[in-house]
Design a protein around this motif. Structure first.
Motif, PDB file in Angstrom:
ATOM      1  N   VAL A 174      10.234   9.883  -0.716  1.00 22.74           N
ATOM      2  CA  VAL A 174      10.380  10.688  -1.929  1.00 22.74           C
ATOM      3  C   VAL A 174       9.072  10.976  -2.642  1.00 22.74           C
ATOM      4  CG1 VAL A 174      12.712   9.855  -2.302  1.00 22.74           C
ATOM      5  CG2 VAL A 174      10.829   8.738  -3.470  1.00 22.74           C
ATOM      6  N   MET A 175       8.049  10.161  -2.392  1.00 22.50           N
ATOM      7  CA  MET A 175       6.813  10.401  -3.141  1.00 22.50           C
ATOM      8  C   MET A 175       5.974  11.448  -2.432  1.00 22.50           C
ATOM      9  SD  MET A 175       6.069   6.508  -4.343  1.00 22.50           S
ATOM     10  CE  MET A 175       4.642   6.805  -5.343  1.00 22.50           C
ATOM     11  N   THR A 176       6.464  12.683  -2.466  1.00 20.29           N
ATOM     12  CA  THR A 176       5.740  13.775  -1.827  1.00 20.29           C
ATOM     13  C   THR A 176       4.784  14.379  -2.839  1.00 20.29           C
ATOM     14  OG1 THR A 176       7.428  15.331  -2.491  1.00 20.29           O
ATOM     15  CG2 THR A 176       7.697  14.309  -0.346  1.00 20.29           C
ATOM     16  N   PRO A 177       3.668  14.923  -2.359  1.00 14.09           N
ATOM     17  CA  PRO A 177       2.719  15.526  -3.310  1.00 14.09           C
ATOM     18  C   PRO A 177       3.389  16.592  -4.170  1.00 14.09           C
ATOM     19  CG  PRO A 177       1.729  15.345  -1.146  1.00 14.09           C
ATOM     20  CD  PRO A 177       3.162  14.932  -0.991  1.00 14.09           C
ATOM     21  N   ALA A 178       4.279  17.374  -3.569  1.00 11.01           N
ATOM     22  CA  ALA A 178       4.904  18.454  -4.328  1.00 11.01           C
ATOM     23  C   ALA A 178       5.696  17.897  -5.500  1.00 11.01           C
ATOM     24  CB  ALA A 178       5.818  19.268  -3.411  1.00 11.01           C
ATOM     25  N   ASP A 203       1.218   2.973 -12.033  1.00 11.17           N
ATOM     26  CA  ASP A 203       0.321   3.236 -10.931  1.00 11.17           C
ATOM     27  C   ASP A 203       1.141   3.579  -9.682  1.00 11.17           C
ATOM     28  OD1 ASP A 203      -1.453   3.160  -8.912  1.00 11.17           O
ATOM     29  OD2 ASP A 203      -2.309   1.212  -9.400  1.00 11.17           O
ATOM     30  N   MET A 204       1.014   4.817  -9.223  1.00 15.05           N
ATOM     31  CA  MET A 204       1.787   5.265  -8.066  1.00 15.05           C
ATOM     32  C   MET A 204       1.478   4.432  -6.839  1.00 15.05           C
ATOM     33  SD  MET A 204       1.389   9.310  -8.171  1.00 15.05           S
ATOM     34  CE  MET A 204       0.416   9.758  -9.565  1.00 15.05           C
ATOM     35  N   ASN A 205       0.208   4.029  -6.692  1.00 20.01           N
ATOM     36  CA  ASN A 205      -0.182   3.281  -5.502  1.00 20.01           C
ATOM     37  C   ASN A 205       0.461   1.902  -5.478  1.00 20.01           C
ATOM     38  OD1 ASN A 205      -1.892   5.136  -4.121  1.00 20.01           O
ATOM     39  ND2 ASN A 205      -3.329   4.884  -5.814  1.00 20.01           N
ATOM     40  N   ALA A 206       0.518   1.245  -6.652  1.00 23.00           N
ATOM     41  CA  ALA A 206       1.163  -0.066  -6.714  1.00 23.00           C
ATOM     42  C   ALA A 206       2.643   0.083  -6.368  1.00 23.00           C
ATOM     43  CB  ALA A 206       0.985  -0.679  -8.097  1.00 23.00           C
ATOM     44  N   GLU A 256      -6.989  18.390   8.035  1.00 16.23           N
ATOM     45  CA  GLU A 256      -7.161  17.277   8.969  1.00 16.23           C
ATOM     46  C   GLU A 256      -6.866  17.728  10.390  1.00 16.23           C
ATOM     47  OE1 GLU A 256      -5.277  13.709   7.643  1.00 16.23           O
ATOM     48  OE2 GLU A 256      -6.590  13.559   5.891  1.00 16.23           O
ATOM     49  N   ALA A 257      -5.886  18.617  10.543  1.00  9.98           N
ATOM     50  CA  ALA A 257      -5.567  19.145  11.877  1.00  9.98           C
ATOM     51  C   ALA A 257      -6.775  19.873  12.451  1.00  9.98           C
ATOM     52  CB  ALA A 257      -4.368  20.082  11.793  1.00  9.98           C
ATOM     53  N   ALA A 258      -7.422  20.679  11.598  1.00 10.33           N
ATOM     54  CA  ALA A 258      -8.592  21.436  12.052  1.00 10.33           C
ATOM     55  C   ALA A 258      -9.716  20.498  12.478  1.00 10.33           C
ATOM     56  CB  ALA A 258      -9.073  22.363  10.939  1.00 10.33           C
ATOM     57  N   PHE A 259      -9.864  19.384  11.767  1.00 11.77           N
ATOM     58  CA  PHE A 259     -10.882  18.411  12.151  1.00 11.77           C
ATOM     59  C   PHE A 259     -10.622  17.886  13.557  1.00 11.77           C
ATOM     60  CE2 PHE A 259     -12.341  17.864   7.724  1.00 11.77           C
ATOM     61  CZ  PHE A 259     -13.702  17.688   7.952  1.00 11.77           C
ATOM     62  N   VAL A 260      -9.363  17.498  13.799  1.00  5.18           N
ATOM     63  CA  VAL A 260      -9.039  16.932  15.108  1.00  5.18           C
ATOM     64  C   VAL A 260      -9.234  17.994  16.196  1.00  5.18           C
ATOM     65  CG1 VAL A 260      -7.227  15.912  16.520  1.00  5.18           C
ATOM     66  CG2 VAL A 260      -7.474  15.237  14.122  1.00  5.18           C
ATOM     67  N   LEU A 297      -2.328  10.315   0.967  1.00  9.23           N
ATOM     68  CA  LEU A 297      -3.012   9.857   2.175  1.00  9.23           C
ATOM     69  C   LEU A 297      -2.199   8.741   2.776  1.00  9.23           C
ATOM     70  CD1 LEU A 297      -6.288   9.237   0.248  1.00  9.23           C
ATOM     71  CD2 LEU A 297      -5.985  11.142   1.801  1.00  9.23           C
ATOM     72  N   ALA A 298      -2.566   8.341   3.985  1.00  8.21           N
ATOM     73  CA  ALA A 298      -1.923   7.180   4.586  1.00  8.21           C
ATOM     74  C   ALA A 298      -2.755   5.950   4.250  1.00  8.21           C
ATOM     75  CB  ALA A 298      -1.830   7.352   6.084  1.00  8.21           C
ATOM     76  N   HIS A 299      -2.062   4.867   3.853  1.00 10.98           N
ATOM     77  CA  HIS A 299      -2.776   3.615   3.584  1.00 10.98           C
ATOM     78  C   HIS A 299      -3.314   3.086   4.910  1.00 10.98           C
ATOM     79  CE1 HIS A 299      -3.540  -0.517   2.405  1.00 10.98           C
ATOM     80  NE2 HIS A 299      -3.450  -0.137   1.148  1.00 10.98           N
ATOM     81  N   PRO A 300      -4.570   2.601   4.931  1.00  8.43           N
ATOM     82  CA  PRO A 300      -5.139   2.168   6.212  1.00  8.43           C
ATOM     83  C   PRO A 300      -4.465   0.920   6.793  1.00  8.43           C
ATOM     84  CG  PRO A 300      -6.693   1.812   4.412  1.00  8.43           C
ATOM     85  CD  PRO A 300      -5.563   2.581   3.856  1.00  8.43           C
ATOM     86  N   ALA A 301      -3.849   0.070   5.953  1.00  9.03           N
ATOM     87  CA  ALA A 301      -3.305  -1.175   6.476  1.00  9.03           C
ATOM     88  C   ALA A 301      -1.799  -1.312   6.300  1.00  9.03           C
ATOM     89  CB  ALA A 301      -3.999  -2.357   5.813  1.00  9.03           C
ATOM     90  N   SER A 302      -1.208  -0.511   5.453  1.00  3.87           N
ATOM     91  CA  SER A 302       0.212  -0.644   5.168  1.00  3.87           C
ATOM     92  C   SER A 302       0.876   0.696   5.447  1.00  3.87           C
ATOM     93  CB  SER A 302       0.379  -1.049   3.693  1.00  3.87           C
ATOM     94  OG  SER A 302       1.688  -0.794   3.255  1.00  3.87           O
ATOM     95  N   ALA A 303       2.103   0.659   5.972  1.00  2.00           N
ATOM     96  CA  ALA A 303       2.778   1.904   6.348  1.00  2.00           C
ATOM     97  C   ALA A 303       3.346   2.598   5.128  1.00  2.00           C
ATOM     98  CB  ALA A 303       3.876   1.619   7.358  1.00  2.00           C
ATOM     99  N   THR A 304       2.497   2.815   4.118  1.00  2.00           N
ATOM    100  CA  THR A 304       2.959   3.425   2.884  1.00  2.00           C
ATOM    101  C   THR A 304       1.973   4.511   2.490  1.00  2.00           C
ATOM    102  OG1 THR A 304       1.729   1.766   1.667  1.00  2.00           O
ATOM    103  CG2 THR A 304       4.064   1.348   1.995  1.00  2.00           C
TER     104      THR A 304
END
Lengths: 339, 489
Positions: free
Chosen positions: B227-231, B199-202, B403-407, B244-251
């Motif tokens: 290193v865990m880039t989408p590409a 599990d990549m998230n774990a 996301e940039a366009a949204f902002v 995505l950015a985790h809402p509570a952890s800087a990961t």
């Protein structure tokens, strides 16, 4: 602790019952007096007839001791095989060592061998030599197939050698004339009319085998969780496997060589002990030893009393008593688990 | 260095499963190994744990070569928590964990020492199974059993702990509990952990560094965020992956991109309807929304936009709970609804649409400026309790917005709104200056996320210009309606 006291009591009682029962019934108190007189030089009370002494000392005692040692050896070996091979159906005969020992014994009867000096004792000696040779062959073959000696390979090697030797036995049975009855009755197993010599042959194997297995209780516990788990906690897997297999196979081979292939003890006694006391080998091995011995002594009592004066083959009795007993225990255990 | 793997290769028959893999793990590190099936991660763990013979390369644990360690010596330094342990029926938790003391015991018939007992108790406490010490293993849940095996590994008092997909067959709560316990134990004991993760998230959440394996070779090595880039992950796992950015952890957090064709849902598919006390905008397909609304704030997928009217005397103390109940009562799913409140009469809601050549934009707005504020001078105000927002706006764009366009869309809409207030000469009553908005305005920018992709939505783009104009016009119109109704009263 209570489990050991119970098991020792059961073993002692079974021995007393075994000595006491027969065409001439001898009370427990007299047996104790006779043993005290013979071993410790105590005075023999008047009321005990003098001809009871040779009946106890020369006929019944050697017989129950042999039955006890054989039962204990088979139960220990069975417990070890079941744990090491992680197979509930494993018994002392799984590895094919018993088949090898049987080939030796049947060959002696078939050819009517009587080595000088050994006499009738030729049979168990040849039998145990064949058993040890078989063990060496099975282990060498397994190792040649796979250096790691996985459990599956060991079981398969045992089946291959066992089937081969069984065919040899069948061949000799088919070719024999006169000795057919003798061969069949040996194969069905018996502890009758053996005397002290047979116990003497079995005893060293029993002592060494039992000590080695009990000393490897912790390793057997580790193996119960699989070979990988055993390796992970630091067990030298291949070496321990060879040690345990050798000890169990020697117990089996020696037992078979003095009493024939007595079935069921090695398969069922460890299972029954497990049902009552759990799978921990530190408890399971000593208890299997005691109960296995007691079980075979009582089976022998039944074998020689059910249709007196004829004797039934002991291997038949072990299953006749053992299977229903096991069924009851198993049934109650499963009910308790489900309910 | 706790673990050094140097140029390790391994092959099963003709198949090369590991190809000159080299890395080192420092003391106290939680080190993850990631990769698709067949990338060689389990083989790597098996080589380190001596389950497989090391054919080429070198492995060093805490300065000692693997080949020089006996099985017992190895087990005193390292322990393994396997993917699935074989069941051993009948054994109790105590008997299972006690096996972990095997490498520390000596002699033919070793006694169970106080040290052994202390290590066992300690390990059980660390995994939270103290209360189950005498339970048979088969009576534990899958997660508890795995924790019992973790306790066995900890009872070995290792310096290095190897894990092979430790949470493979566990439910979410079991996974979180096991990994939390593990991270805690690692921290408290200075334990080095090398873990294979499926599990990549774990892996991202719990690892200090990760090694990404692909076809037996190292594809990347470093901190998960680096290193865990989408590409890279897309290349390694051969599946589209979003980060995505985790809402509570800087990961970072990862998810898949399903290859699912969405039906056409132009802005024309939107429907405006009115309840007694609400204006409701309904979309045929879920829209991606960035909003400051009471319900469904932040990024969200929503099918309903509810602008609810409440009285000026509305009690704001539990506005969110009240709004949620309101939505449920009226049959709007709260998890897929953006909910706003206003004191303005919702019948005055303005609905404008504009079809551009390449895009279409729509705006729904309600406005009231009873509590107009000049944002630049709001610091002069007395702090006020939050009151229902009085300029509420929903902007819907047909297209894919980054996301940039949204902002940028939020910025453009806000600037246009402020300009509309100024042009209508709306003043902040406390400062007397031109107002830029009201104290509790809400804005939702929604996009269909189908069709054309818009990387930006600032005023330099066609979309931004159309958006600004539409918002301006809608605000002016809504203000006019509000003014009219106020005069009538």
């Amino acid at each position: 602790m209570w489990m050991y006291i119970l098991a020792v009591t059961a073993a002692v009682l079974s021995l007393l019952v075994g000595i006491s029962t027969g065409s001439l019934s001898i009370p427990f108190s007299s047996i104790v007096r006779i043993l005290a007189a013979e071993w410790f030089g105590a005075a023999l009370p008047r009321h005990i007839p003098a001809d009871w002494v040779p009946i106890v000392m020369a006929i019944r005692l050697p017989r129950v001791v042999l039955a006890f040692l054989v039962g204990a050896s088979l139960a220990l070996a069975g417990a070890a095989f079941q744990g090491l091979l992680k197979n509930a159906l494993a018994d002392p005969y799984t590895l094919g060592v018993s088949s090898g020992a049987s080939v030796g014994a049947v060959l002696v009867i078939f050819l009517g061998w009587q080595w000088p000096f050994f006499g009738t004792f030729t049979l168990p000696v040849v039998s145990i030599l064949f058993g040890m040779a078989t063990l060496a062959a099975v282990l060498a073959f397994t190792r040649a197939v796979e250096r790691r000696m996985s459990v599956e390979t060991i079981i398969l090697a045992g089946i291959i050698f066992g089937a081969f030797f069984s065919a040899f036995i069948s061949l000799m049975i088919a070719l024999t004339g006169e000795e057919l009855r003798q061969i069949i009755s040996w194969l069905m197993g018996s502890v009758a009319m053996r005397g002290w010599k047979y116990s003497g042959l079995l005893l060293p194997f029993f002592l060494v085998g039992a000590a080695v297995l009990i000393a490897n209780s912790r390793e057997l516990n580790a193996f119960a969780f699989g070979e990988a788990a055993a390796l992970h906690v630091g067990v030298d897997v291949t070496r321990r496997k060879v040690i345990i297999l050798t000890a169990a196979a020697l117990l089996t081979g020696a037992a078979v060589s003095v009493s024939g292939t007595i079935g069921f003890v090695g398969l069922v006694v460890p299972h029954m002990v497990r049902l009552v006391c759990g799978p921990n080998y530190r408890v399971l091995l000593p208890l299997s030893l005691l109960y296995g011995g007691a079980f075979l002594v009582l089976a022998d009592v039944a074998a020689r009393t059910i249709i007196e004066p004829r004797e039934l083959p002991i291997g038949v009795i072990t299953a006749l008593i053992g299977a229903p007993l096991f069924a009851v225990l198993f049934f109650r255990k499963m009910k308790r688990k489900m309910g | 260095m706790m673990l050094e793997v140097r140029a390790v290769s391994h092959r099963y028959g003709p198949k090369q499963v590991l190809d000159r893999v080299t890395f080192a793990v420092e003391k106290g590190e939680i080190f993850g190994i990631l990769g698709p099936n067949g990338s060689g991660k389990t083989t790597l763990i098996k080589l380190i744990s001596k389950e497989l013979p090391l054919a080429s390369g070198e492995i060093v644990i805490d300065g000692r070569k693997l080949s020089a360690l006996s099985a017992k010596q190895w087990a005193r330094m390292a322990a393994v928590l396997p993917q699935t342990a074989e069941a051993a029926p009948g054994y109790t938790v105590r008997e299972t964990v006690a096996l972990g003391r095997y490498p520390h015991q000596r002699g033919f018939f070793p006694t169970w020492t106080e040290d052994d007992e202390a290590a066992l108790r300690d390990a059980l406490a660390a995994v939270g199974l103290t209360g189950k010490i005498d339970e048979p293993l088969e009576r534990l849940s899958g997660g508890e059993r795995q924790r019992a095996y973790l306790a066995r590994a900890l009872a070995q008092e290792p310096k290095l702990l190897l894990l092979d997909e430790p949470t493979n067959h566990m439910d979410v709560s079991g996974q979180v509990r096991l990994l939390d316990r593990l991270a805690e134990a690692a921290h408290a004991r200075g334990l080095t952990v090398v873990a294979v993760f499926h599990d990549m998230n774990a892996a991202s959440l719990y690892c200090d560094r990760v090694l990404v394996l692909n076809k037996g070779k190292i594809a990347a090595l470093g901190a998960p965020a680096d290193v865990m880039t989408p590409a890279l992950l897309e290349e390694v796992f051969a599946a589209p992956i979003v980060r995505l950015a985790h809402p509570a952890s800087a990961t970072p957090m990862f998810s898949f991109m399903p290859n699912k064709k969405q039906g056409e849902s132009p802005v024309g598919g939107l429907r405006l309807s009115f309840l007694d006390d609400a204006a409701v905008l309904t979309a045929a397909a879920p829209l991606r929304v960035l909003s400051s609304a009471l319900i469904g704030a932040g990024f969200q997928w929503a099918t309903h936009f509810v602008n609810r009217q409440v009285g000026l005397d509305y009690d704001c103390s539990d506005a969110e709970g009240d709004m949620r109940r309101y939505l449920e009562q009226h049959g709007f799913p709260p998890e897929r609804t953006v909910g706003m409140m206003t004191a303005v009469d919702v019948r005055d809601a303005v609905w404008l649409q504009k079809e551009g050549e390449a895009f279409s934009v729509a705006v729904m707005a309600t406005a009231g400026v009873g509590n107009a504020v000049d944002a630049a001078r709001a610091w002069q105000h007395q702090p006020l309790a939050a009151r229902p927002g009085t300029i509420n706006m929903v902007v819907v764009i047909d297209g894919v917005l980054t996301e940039a366009a949204f902002v940028q869309a939020v910025m453009t809409a806000t600037e246009a709104k402020a300009k509309a207030l100024a042009d209508c000469s709306v003043c902040d009553p406390e400062t007397g200056t031109l107002a830029t908005g009201t104290s509790t305005d809400s804005l939702a920018v929604a996009a269909t996320q189908t069709g054309q992709v818009f990387a930006y939505a600032g005023t330099a783009t066609e979309l931004g210009r159309a958006l600004g104009r539409l918002v301006y016009e809608a605000t002016v119109e809504a203000l006019g309606r509000w003014e009219k109704r106020r005069k009538r009263r």
